[in-house]
Design a protein around this motif. Structure first.
Motif, PDB file in Angstrom:
ATOM      1  N   LEU A  98     -28.341 -48.492 -34.710  1.00 36.91           N
ATOM      2  CA  LEU A  98     -29.722 -49.534 -34.988  1.00 36.91           C
ATOM      3  C   LEU A  98     -29.449 -50.632 -34.421  1.00 36.91           C
ATOM      4  O   LEU A  98     -30.505 -51.022 -33.956  1.00 36.91           O
ATOM      5  CB  LEU A  98     -29.613 -49.489 -36.738  1.00 36.91           C
ATOM      6  CG  LEU A  98     -29.863 -48.278 -37.293  1.00 36.91           C
ATOM      7  CD1 LEU A  98     -29.857 -48.395 -38.911  1.00 36.91           C
ATOM      8  CD2 LEU A  98     -31.099 -47.490 -36.731  1.00 36.91           C
ATOM      9  N   LEU A  99     -28.453 -51.300 -34.714  1.00 38.31           N
ATOM     10  CA  LEU A  99     -28.336 -52.892 -34.171  1.00 38.31           C
ATOM     11  C   LEU A  99     -28.296 -52.989 -32.596  1.00 38.31           C
ATOM     12  O   LEU A  99     -29.080 -53.705 -32.152  1.00 38.31           O
ATOM     13  CB  LEU A  99     -27.193 -53.484 -34.606  1.00 38.31           C
ATOM     14  CG  LEU A  99     -27.363 -53.734 -36.249  1.00 38.31           C
ATOM     15  CD1 LEU A  99     -25.907 -54.572 -36.853  1.00 38.31           C
ATOM     16  CD2 LEU A  99     -28.392 -54.419 -36.495  1.00 38.31           C
ATOM     17  N   SER A 100     -27.674 -52.221 -31.949  1.00 34.79           N
ATOM     18  CA  SER A 100     -27.583 -52.167 -30.416  1.00 34.79           C
ATOM     19  C   SER A 100     -29.088 -51.571 -29.927  1.00 34.79           C
ATOM     20  O   SER A 100     -29.421 -52.135 -28.912  1.00 34.79           O
ATOM     21  CB  SER A 100     -26.538 -51.215 -29.876  1.00 34.79           C
ATOM     22  OG  SER A 100     -27.003 -49.721 -30.237  1.00 34.79           O
ATOM     23  N   GLY A 101     -29.639 -50.779 -30.464  1.00 28.77           N
ATOM     24  CA  GLY A 101     -31.061 -50.343 -30.110  1.00 28.77           C
ATOM     25  C   GLY A 101     -32.126 -51.596 -30.373  1.00 28.77           C
ATOM     26  O   GLY A 101     -32.860 -51.705 -29.401  1.00 28.77           O
ATOM     27  N   PHE A 102     -32.036 -52.190 -31.619  1.00 30.12           N
ATOM     28  CA  PHE A 102     -32.946 -53.259 -31.911  1.00 30.12           C
ATOM     29  C   PHE A 102     -32.783 -54.355 -30.857  1.00 30.12           C
ATOM     30  O   PHE A 102     -33.635 -54.902 -30.273  1.00 30.12           O
ATOM     31  CB  PHE A 102     -32.757 -53.605 -33.312  1.00 30.12           C
ATOM     32  CG  PHE A 102     -33.530 -54.898 -33.565  1.00 30.12           C
ATOM     33  CD1 PHE A 102     -35.035 -54.371 -33.734  1.00 30.12           C
ATOM     34  CD2 PHE A 102     -33.134 -56.196 -33.708  1.00 30.12           C
ATOM     35  CE1 PHE A 102     -35.895 -55.440 -34.009  1.00 30.12           C
ATOM     36  CE2 PHE A 102     -34.156 -56.969 -34.133  1.00 30.12           C
ATOM     37  CZ  PHE A 102     -35.428 -56.850 -34.083  1.00 30.12           C
ATOM     38  N   LEU A 103     -31.558 -54.613 -30.588  1.00 28.10           N
ATOM     39  CA  LEU A 103     -31.202 -55.676 -29.477  1.00 28.10           C
ATOM     40  C   LEU A 103     -31.711 -55.274 -28.326  1.00 28.10           C
ATOM     41  O   LEU A 103     -32.163 -56.226 -27.491  1.00 28.10           O
ATOM     42  CB  LEU A 103     -29.538 -56.134 -29.596  1.00 28.10           C
ATOM     43  CG  LEU A 103     -29.254 -57.296 -28.834  1.00 28.10           C
ATOM     44  CD1 LEU A 103     -29.883 -58.546 -29.355  1.00 28.10           C
ATOM     45  CD2 LEU A 103     -27.847 -57.512 -28.821  1.00 28.10           C
ATOM     46  N   ALA A 116     -27.048 -42.387 -24.861  1.00 27.61           N
ATOM     47  CA  ALA A 116     -26.033 -42.627 -25.743  1.00 27.61           C
ATOM     48  C   ALA A 116     -24.888 -43.668 -25.284  1.00 27.61           C
ATOM     49  O   ALA A 116     -24.105 -44.121 -25.971  1.00 27.61           O
ATOM     50  CB  ALA A 116     -24.992 -41.276 -26.276  1.00 27.61           C
ATOM     51  N   SER A 117     -25.341 -44.386 -24.118  1.00 34.85           N
ATOM     52  CA  SER A 117     -24.370 -45.410 -23.621  1.00 34.85           C
ATOM     53  C   SER A 117     -24.259 -46.505 -24.353  1.00 34.85           C
ATOM     54  O   SER A 117     -23.188 -47.424 -24.456  1.00 34.85           O
ATOM     55  CB  SER A 117     -24.833 -45.663 -22.191  1.00 34.85           C
ATOM     56  OG  SER A 117     -26.161 -45.914 -22.032  1.00 34.85           O
ATOM     57  N   GLY A 118     -25.484 -47.006 -25.024  1.00 34.48           N
ATOM     58  CA  GLY A 118     -25.459 -48.148 -25.967  1.00 34.48           C
ATOM     59  C   GLY A 118     -24.299 -47.983 -26.935  1.00 34.48           C
ATOM     60  O   GLY A 118     -23.515 -49.028 -27.360  1.00 34.48           O
ATOM     61  N   LEU A 119     -24.538 -46.894 -27.655  1.00 32.62           N
ATOM     62  CA  LEU A 119     -23.333 -46.556 -28.863  1.00 32.62           C
ATOM     63  C   LEU A 119     -22.026 -46.501 -27.973  1.00 32.62           C
ATOM     64  O   LEU A 119     -20.948 -46.865 -28.849  1.00 32.62           O
ATOM     65  CB  LEU A 119     -23.695 -45.033 -29.204  1.00 32.62           C
ATOM     66  CG  LEU A 119     -22.567 -44.742 -30.517  1.00 32.62           C
ATOM     67  CD1 LEU A 119     -22.546 -45.801 -31.429  1.00 32.62           C
ATOM     68  CD2 LEU A 119     -23.324 -43.298 -31.075  1.00 32.62           C
ATOM     69  N   ILE A 120     -21.893 -45.976 -26.749  1.00 33.44           N
ATOM     70  CA  ILE A 120     -20.526 -45.879 -26.234  1.00 33.44           C
ATOM     71  C   ILE A 120     -20.148 -47.371 -26.209  1.00 33.44           C
ATOM     72  O   ILE A 120     -18.609 -47.683 -26.297  1.00 33.44           O
ATOM     73  CB  ILE A 120     -20.686 -45.275 -24.972  1.00 33.44           C
ATOM     74  CG1 ILE A 120     -20.736 -43.631 -25.231  1.00 33.44           C
ATOM     75  CG2 ILE A 120     -19.152 -45.250 -24.130  1.00 33.44           C
ATOM     76  CD1 ILE A 120     -21.158 -42.830 -24.088  1.00 33.44           C
ATOM     77  N   TYR A 121     -20.923 -48.271 -25.649  1.00 36.38           N
ATOM     78  CA  TYR A 121     -20.287 -49.603 -25.380  1.00 36.38           C
ATOM     79  C   TYR A 121     -20.112 -50.167 -26.830  1.00 36.38           C
ATOM     80  O   TYR A 121     -19.089 -51.209 -26.918  1.00 36.38           O
ATOM     81  CB  TYR A 121     -21.645 -50.429 -24.713  1.00 36.38           C
ATOM     82  CG  TYR A 121     -21.196 -50.296 -23.418  1.00 36.38           C
ATOM     83  CD1 TYR A 121     -20.608 -51.172 -22.648  1.00 36.38           C
ATOM     84  CD2 TYR A 121     -21.780 -49.350 -22.498  1.00 36.38           C
ATOM     85  CE1 TYR A 121     -20.704 -51.283 -21.128  1.00 36.38           C
ATOM     86  CE2 TYR A 121     -21.664 -49.136 -21.060  1.00 36.38           C
ATOM     87  CZ  TYR A 121     -20.888 -50.282 -20.517  1.00 36.38           C
ATOM     88  OH  TYR A 121     -21.006 -49.908 -19.065  1.00 36.38           O
ATOM     89  N   LEU A 173     -22.144 -53.909 -26.399  1.00 33.34           N
ATOM     90  CA  LEU A 173     -21.046 -54.657 -26.207  1.00 33.34           C
ATOM     91  C   LEU A 173     -20.924 -55.850 -27.367  1.00 33.34           C
ATOM     92  O   LEU A 173     -19.873 -55.950 -27.984  1.00 33.34           O
ATOM     93  CB  LEU A 173     -21.117 -55.253 -24.745  1.00 33.34           C
ATOM     94  CG  LEU A 173     -19.502 -56.254 -24.370  1.00 33.34           C
ATOM     95  CD1 LEU A 173     -18.492 -55.161 -24.506  1.00 33.34           C
ATOM     96  CD2 LEU A 173     -19.802 -56.888 -23.197  1.00 33.34           C
ATOM     97  N   ILE A 174     -22.039 -56.526 -27.354  1.00 31.84           N
ATOM     98  CA  ILE A 174     -22.302 -57.414 -28.312  1.00 31.84           C
ATOM     99  C   ILE A 174     -22.253 -56.935 -29.764  1.00 31.84           C
ATOM    100  O   ILE A 174     -21.586 -57.590 -30.611  1.00 31.84           O
ATOM    101  CB  ILE A 174     -23.567 -58.448 -28.205  1.00 31.84           C
ATOM    102  CG1 ILE A 174     -23.567 -58.948 -26.754  1.00 31.84           C
ATOM    103  CG2 ILE A 174     -23.808 -59.193 -29.307  1.00 31.84           C
ATOM    104  CD1 ILE A 174     -25.045 -59.860 -26.355  1.00 31.84           C
ATOM    105  N   THR A 175     -22.812 -56.017 -30.024  1.00 30.47           N
ATOM    106  CA  THR A 175     -22.856 -55.198 -31.281  1.00 30.47           C
ATOM    107  C   THR A 175     -21.177 -54.987 -31.808  1.00 30.47           C
ATOM    108  O   THR A 175     -20.880 -55.186 -32.904  1.00 30.47           O
ATOM    109  CB  THR A 175     -23.682 -53.897 -31.392  1.00 30.47           C
ATOM    110  OG1 THR A 175     -24.784 -54.310 -31.110  1.00 30.47           O
ATOM    111  CG2 THR A 175     -23.493 -53.484 -32.888  1.00 30.47           C
TER     112      THR A 175
END
Length: 243
Positions: A98-103, A116-121, A173-175
């Motif tokens: 949720l947070l990485s997607g929203f960012l 799914a790379s955002g979740l992987i990071y 990465l930030i999340t």
């Protein structure tokens, strides 16, 4: 009871990562089999309709190569997450999506961001920083292993290659870093072995009592029992004589 709990724990560590991977492959198979294109359900930044991609985008991939490159890291990192951080694993996974997607929705380019790379990071960042913050050698070793396997991924948080959502990578990465700070005091350290505990005394260790100072095995000899404790039994062998 303990064996049952251990079995359930071990099953969850393997079953959940397999489930995640299975879902993204089933979605891709459905697209190919029935001729659909789910890219429009990805994150489309700064648009109201693009918010649905915050939830749906991790399950959507552009081609088989994109899917393959995300499958192994997702499986390995999610398995490590559920093994070392089981009590907070679901929080990291769900809130990470949720947070990485929203960012990504906030900072991304005007294009559909999928995969799914955002979740992987998120998992890479969380696993690394959480191990460092915990200051426990086993978790630090896990962090170093993550760096060894996926350290090169840091370059893809920068706009170095066209067609790759570096915004989604940077958001993950930030999340992950934020989660490592939030959960800093939770899951402090894994359980220590007996010899790692501060009050451990070698002289009281029942295992070490079987060895001498040189490390040689000492055979335990049971104390001899007094003969008077047992009735005497006389065994006689009589040869049968043929008449």
């Amino acid at each position: 009871m303990k064996q049952k709990q251990h079995f359930e724990y071990s099953t969850g560590v393997i079953a959940y990562p397999i489930l995640f991977v299975l879902i993204i492959w089933l979605v891709f198979w459905f697209e190919v089999r029935f001729g659909f294109n789910f890219s429009k359900y990805g994150v489309l930044p700064q648009t109201f309709s693009g918010l649905k991609g915050v939830i749906l985008s991790p399950f959507i991939h552009g081609d088989i190569q994109h899917l393959y490159h995300n499958t192994i890291p997702l499986f390995v990192l999610s398995m490590a997450l559920f093994y070392f951080y089981k009590p907070i694993a679901w929080k990291v996974m769900l809130w990470g999506v949720l947070l990485s997607g929203f960012l990504t929705w906030c900072i991304g380019r005007s294009s559909y961001h999928i995969g799914a790379s955002g979740l992987i990071y998120v998992l890479v960042s969380f696993t690394f920083f959480k191990g460092v913050f915990a200051k426990h050698y086993r978790l630090i070793a896990l962090s170093l292993l993550v760096v060894f396997l996926y350290g090169s991924m840091i370059w893809y948080t920068l706009p170095i290659e066209e067609g790759i959502s570096w915004e989604g990578h940077l958001s993950g990465l930030i999340t992950g870093l934020v989660f490592a700070l939030i959960f800093k005091r939770q899951i402090a350290k894994p359980k220590k072995y007996v010899w790692e505990q501060e009050n451990y005394n070698e002289d009281d260790d029942p295992f070490l009592k079987h060895f001498d100072e040189d490390g040689n095995f000492i055979e335990q000899i049971e104390p001899e029992m007094e003969a008077e404790q047992f009735p005497k039994i006389k065994y006689e062998f009589k040869e049968d004589k043929k008449e």
